[in-house]
Every structure is written in C-alpha cells, then in structure tokens.
Design an enzyme around this catalytic site. Structure first.
Site, PDB file in Angstrom:
ATOM      1  N   PRO A 125       0.850  -1.200   0.000  1.00 49.16           N
ATOM      2  CA  PRO A 125       0.000   0.000   0.000  1.00 49.16           C
ATOM      3  C   PRO A 125       0.884   1.249   0.000  1.00 49.16           C
ATOM      4  O   PRO A 125       1.906   1.286   0.684  1.00 49.16           O
ATOM      5  CB  PRO A 125      -0.776  -0.108   1.312  1.00 49.16           C
ATOM      6  CG  PRO A 125      -0.657  -1.535   1.723  1.00 49.16           C
ATOM      7  CD  PRO A 125       0.650  -2.014   1.188  1.00 49.16           C
ATOM      8  N   HIS A 126       0.494   2.250  -0.793  1.00 44.73           N
ATOM      9  CA  HIS A 126       1.305   3.452  -0.868  1.00 44.73           C
ATOM     10  C   HIS A 126       0.460   4.640  -1.297  1.00 44.73           C
ATOM     11  O   HIS A 126      -0.673   4.481  -1.758  1.00 44.73           O
ATOM     12  CB  HIS A 126       2.476   3.256  -1.831  1.00 44.73           C
ATOM     13  CG  HIS A 126       2.068   2.877  -3.224  1.00 44.73           C
ATOM     14  ND1 HIS A 126       1.739   1.586  -3.570  1.00 44.73           N
ATOM     15  CD2 HIS A 126       1.924   3.607  -4.353  1.00 44.73           C
ATOM     16  CE1 HIS A 126       1.414   1.543  -4.854  1.00 44.73           C
ATOM     17  NE2 HIS A 126       1.512   2.759  -5.345  1.00 44.73           N
ATOM     18  N   GLY A 127       1.031   5.823  -1.119  1.00 40.65           N
ATOM     19  CA  GLY A 127       0.345   7.036  -1.518  1.00 40.65           C
ATOM     20  C   GLY A 127       1.244   8.242  -1.396  1.00 40.65           C
ATOM     21  O   GLY A 127       2.331   8.168  -0.828  1.00 40.65           O
TER      22      GLY A 127
END
Length: 148
Positions: free
Chosen positions: A65-67
């Site tokens: 998960p990333h952002g």
C-alpha cells in the site's frame, strides 16, 4: 536509495492480524500518521484512495500500500508482519501477511519510483519473505529488510 533511508527499526511491527482489509488500513494509517505528524483520517484516505484503483497485493502473501502525502518532506515506510494473513484482494487470492507501506511527498517522482523498486525487489524475493515469516522479533525482520 537504500531501505534504511526510509525505514527504521522502530518502523517494523508485528501484529496479530485476522482483521478486515479496511480495519488494517485504518490501523496502519494511524500508526504512520503518528510517525510523520499528520492526521490519521487524512492518511487513511490517501492509502484507501490508492487501494480503490486496484489492490496493492502482489501475491505470495505480500502487499505494498502506498500514496502521496501533501506537505510531506521525505519518503517514509512502515513494515508490518501479520501473524495471521488477511484477505487483501491480491492477484493470487491468497491471504497477505507481509506489508510494506510507503508514503511519499507529492513531487517525489524519481525517489518514489526508486523506493517502490527497492521494496518490490524485497517482497518478490520468496526466500527473504520466508525468513521474515520465520523471524520472531522486529529487529530480526529489520535486519532481513535492510540486508543486500
């Protein structure tokens, strides 16, 4: 870029697991938000928005998960090992128990891609992932993550 540039020993956690994908993302977003000094809800929204585009579950029990976080000064990561994997809608439909969570400044194109490549190399390495799953302490996991 090295993993130790974005991840410290204290950023490695071991959790029981057995929660929903949404609950895990909320919990990990709150921890990450505490580490970098942003609002937990805002962090969750950033991570969840990326997940809505498609699961970041790689298969083999791993996910990334990333952002991108407005106002963030540098890349930051957390690594979570779950004692019980969760349904993360991964490509292979297998439960996920190893998570690298990465957040980047909005304008960190090359650094963001470099970090994603480094992390991807680790989580696609089945032998290293097996050793991480066998590791009993956060420090042991950290050493496995930063070793070349």
């Amino acid at each position: 870029m090295k993993i130790s540039d974005i991840l410290t020993n204290s950023d490695v956690i071991i959790l029981d697991g057995g929660v929903s994908k949404r609950q895990f993302l909320q919990d990990i977003s709150n921890k990450l938000a505490e580490n970098i000094g942003v609002d937990g809800r805002a962090m969750f929204d950033i991570i969840a928005e990326r997940e809505h585009l498609g699961s970041t579950g790689f298969g083999g029990g791993t996910a990334l998960p990333h952002g991108r976080v407005p106002g963030l000064k540098r890349l930051k990561a957390i690594f979570a090992k779950l004692n019980k994997g969760i349904d993360f809608e991964a490509d292979d439909n297998q439960p996920v128990d190893l998570f690298f969570i990465l957040v980047s400044p909005e304008n960190s194109g090359a650094d963001h891609l470099s970090a994603l490549a480094q992390i991807s190399k680790i989580i696609k390495d089945k032998e290293r992932c097996d050793k991480i799953r066998e590791a009993k302490s956060c420090n042991d996991i950290y050493q496995l993550l930063i070793s070349d």
